[in-house]
Design a protein around this motif. Structure first.
Motif, PDB file in Angstrom:
ATOM      1  N   THR A 136      -0.782  11.530  -2.042  1.00  0.00           N
ATOM      2  CA  THR A 136      -0.878  12.942  -1.652  1.00  0.00           C
ATOM      3  C   THR A 136      -2.270  13.441  -2.035  1.00  0.00           C
ATOM      4  O   THR A 136      -2.968  12.815  -2.842  1.00  0.00           O
TER       5      THR A 136
ATOM      6  N   SER B 174       0.855  -1.189   0.000  1.00  0.00           N
ATOM      7  CA  SER B 174       0.000   0.000   0.000  1.00  0.00           C
ATOM      8  C   SER B 174       0.891   1.239   0.000  1.00  0.00           C
ATOM      9  O   SER B 174       1.984   1.247   0.564  1.00  0.00           O
ATOM     10  N   VAL B 175       0.385   2.280  -0.647  1.00  0.00           N
ATOM     11  CA  VAL B 175       1.131   3.528  -0.763  1.00  0.00           C
ATOM     12  C   VAL B 175       0.181   4.665  -0.399  1.00  0.00           C
ATOM     13  O   VAL B 175      -0.973   4.692  -0.846  1.00  0.00           O
ATOM     14  N   GLU B 176       0.656   5.579   0.417  1.00  0.00           N
ATOM     15  CA  GLU B 176      -0.139   6.759   0.752  1.00  0.00           C
ATOM     16  C   GLU B 176      -0.077   7.751  -0.393  1.00  0.00           C
ATOM     17  O   GLU B 176       0.992   8.043  -0.919  1.00  0.00           O
TER      18      GLU B 176
ATOM     19  N   GLN C 214      -4.760  12.027  -4.971  1.00  0.00           N
ATOM     20  CA  GLN C 214      -6.110  11.555  -4.679  1.00  0.00           C
ATOM     21  C   GLN C 214      -7.121  12.250  -5.576  1.00  0.00           C
ATOM     22  O   GLN C 214      -8.046  11.619  -6.094  1.00  0.00           O
TER      23      GLN C 214
END
Length: 83
Positions: free
Chosen positions: A66, A62-64, A70
């Motif tokens: 920005t 999983s990657v957050e 989004q």
């Protein structure tokens, strides 16, 4: 001893009966010994039908994103959702 049976016939029947009993005893012992050897050989050589699998698939990543990413993703979903 029956009157109509010759002594030689009685000896022959007795010998055949003893030979049959001895044959059954020997055959039983051989089969038991063979079964034990086969079971020992089989337990030593048991192979699994399927290889052991350590995991079902690659680990989940999983990657957050920005806020700008989004918003871009949301716009892409809106554009593709209309088709």
């Amino acid at each position: 001893m029956p009157e109509h049976v010759a002594p030689l016939q009685l000896i022959g029947v007795t010998a055949l009966a003893l030979a049959t009993v001895a044959w059954v005893v020997v055959l039983t012992r051989v089969l038991r010994h063979t079964r034990r050897e086969a079971a020992a050989w089989h337990t030593a050589r048991v192979l699994p039908l399927h290889p052991h699998q350590l995991q079902a698939g690659p680990p989940r990543e999983s990657v957050e994103l920005t806020p700008a990413e989004q918003d871009a993703f949301a716009g892409l979903v809106r554009r593709l959702g209309g088709r």
